[in-house]
Enzyme design. Structure first.
Site, short mmCIF file in Angstrom:
data_model
loop_
_atom_site.label_atom_id
_atom_site.label_comp_id
_atom_site.label_asym_id
_atom_site.label_seq_id
_atom_site.Cartn_x
_atom_site.Cartn_y
_atom_site.Cartn_z
N MET A 30 109.75 3.35 -51.56
CA MET A 30 109.29 2.22 -50.75
C MET A 30 110.16 2.10 -49.50
O MET A 30 110.18 1.07 -48.84
CB MET A 30 109.32 0.93 -51.57
CG MET A 30 108.39 1.00 -52.79
SD MET A 30 107.76 -0.58 -53.33
CE MET A 30 109.26 -1.43 -53.73
N HIS A 37 118.08 7.65 -53.05
CA HIS A 37 116.88 8.38 -52.63
C HIS A 37 117.26 9.77 -52.11
O HIS A 37 116.56 10.75 -52.37
CB HIS A 37 116.17 7.64 -51.49
CG HIS A 37 115.68 6.27 -51.83
ND1 HIS A 37 116.19 5.13 -51.24
CD2 HIS A 37 114.73 5.86 -52.70
CE1 HIS A 37 115.55 4.07 -51.72
NE2 HIS A 37 114.67 4.48 -52.60
N GLN A 61 102.58 -4.03 -56.66
CA GLN A 61 103.66 -4.16 -57.65
C GLN A 61 104.53 -5.38 -57.41
O GLN A 61 105.54 -5.57 -58.07
CB GLN A 61 104.49 -2.87 -57.73
CG GLN A 61 105.33 -2.55 -56.51
CD GLN A 61 105.94 -1.16 -56.63
OE1 GLN A 61 105.27 -0.16 -56.43
NE2 GLN A 61 107.23 -1.08 -56.95
O1 PAF Z 1 110.73 2.98 -57.27
C1 PAF Z 1 110.06 2.71 -56.25
O2 PAF Z 1 110.54 2.73 -55.12
C2 PAF Z 1 108.59 2.32 -56.44
O3 PAF Z 1 108.39 1.58 -57.59
C3 PAF Z 1 107.63 3.53 -56.38
C4 PAF Z 1 107.88 4.48 -57.54
C5 PAF Z 1 107.80 4.27 -55.07
C6 PAF Z 1 106.18 3.05 -56.48
O4 PAF Z 1 105.86 2.19 -55.43
#
Ligand code: PAF
Length: 284
Positions: A30, A37, A61
């Site tokens: 996100m 990341h 979400q």
């Molecule tokens: O972990 C995240 O950043 C989010 O939940 C994902 C897996 C990209 C789904 O939107």
């Protein structure tokens, strides 16, 4: 670095890469990228011929009273980080393309999605699995990389892949921490200096619980009590849950007799933070 915004274009590109026999490694995010990341991107790049990063703040979400509107964003910084990690392709879908008018299909992994974070964030994991499956269908990865910081998310995604016979491998990677122990999270950007000090109680409590297990403690209740005490010592902390659970089913454990997940969610000021660790009881 190639940038694609359109879903049809992304799918065509993925088909083309597969036709060329290229292995695709995928890191869905996100955005507001941090070292956690970047560790996923490095692994994807090391293991696959083409690495794909997606950045999409997924509205489905987030609950109605959650932080969708203020979720931190820094597209320019993220693209710079992706370029310096030598990511091959960045997919940047829009909410309108991902959820066009009339969108009606959602994916739910039952039971696992209702526990732990799912209990206080109803619908959250339904949004996660739906978007992740859509992204898998567009990017067509051979391998997809997720952090263990979101342990429940990782467990649910693995179950979706198993149950729906998805033809890809899910790779989990260890939580990346700041030097003082704080688990890296895009939401750490919300913390004031004082809140950040209080937030350290999460990793401290997990470390303490790990030491107790190593020292022979097996009672989940006593571990939870010690974690609670450690967190409540700090100002501005409100515990959402402390769980000692089976690492695959996420069911509550009363006693530790093998590997166990210790997971917690704590509101620090107005920021909800999560952290976890796996402990293992060895025969004494
Ligand atoms: O972990 C995240 O950043 C989010 O939940 C994902 C897996 C990209 C789904 O939107």
């Amino acid at each position: 670095m190639e940038i694609i915004e359109n879903p049809q274009r992304m799918q065509e590109r993925a088909n083309q890469l597969r036709a060329e026999d290229k292995t695709i490694g995928f890191v869905p995010t996100m955005g507001y990228l941090h070292e956690g990341h970047l560790s996923l991107m490095r692994r994807a790049r090391g293991e696959c011929q083409v690495s794909v990063l997606s950045i999409f703040v997924n509205p489905t979400q987030f609950g109605p009273r959650e932080d969708l509107d203020r979720y931190p964003r820094d597209m320019e910084g993220d693209l710079q980080k992706a370029a310096s990690e030598q990511v091959d392709l960045v997919y940047l879908p829009s909410a309108r393309d991902m959820y066009p008018a009339g969108f009606r299909t959602y994916v739910t992994v039952e039971e696992l999605s209702e526990k732990l974070c799912g209990a206080s964030r109803p619908g959250h994991f339904r949004g996660v699995t739906t978007v992740v499956l859509k992204l898998f269908n567009l990017v067509k990865p051979h391998r997809a990389y997720f952090g263990e910081k979101d342990y429940q998310q990782l467990t649910i995604i693995r179950k979706m892949v198993e149950d729906l016979n998805l033809d890809l491998q899910i790779v989990g990677m260890p939580t990346v921490r700041e030097s003082d122990g704080l688990a890296m999270s895009s939401r750490n950007a919300y913390l004031s200096a004082g809140e950040r000090r209080s937030a350290l109680s999460l990793s401290r409590a997990l470390k303490r619980a790990g030491e107790m297990v190593a020292g022979g403690e097996r009672s989940a209740a006593l571990l939870r009590e010690e974690i609670r005490r450690t967190i409540e010592e700090e100002p501005n902390t409100q515990i959402d849950y402390i769980a000692v659970s089976h690492p695959l089913t996420l069911k509550d454990l009363e006693r530790i007799a093998g590997p166990a997940l210790i997971a917690l969610a704590v509101q620090v000021g107005s920021t909800r933070l999560i952290d976890n660790c796996i402990v293992e009881a060895h025969a004494q």
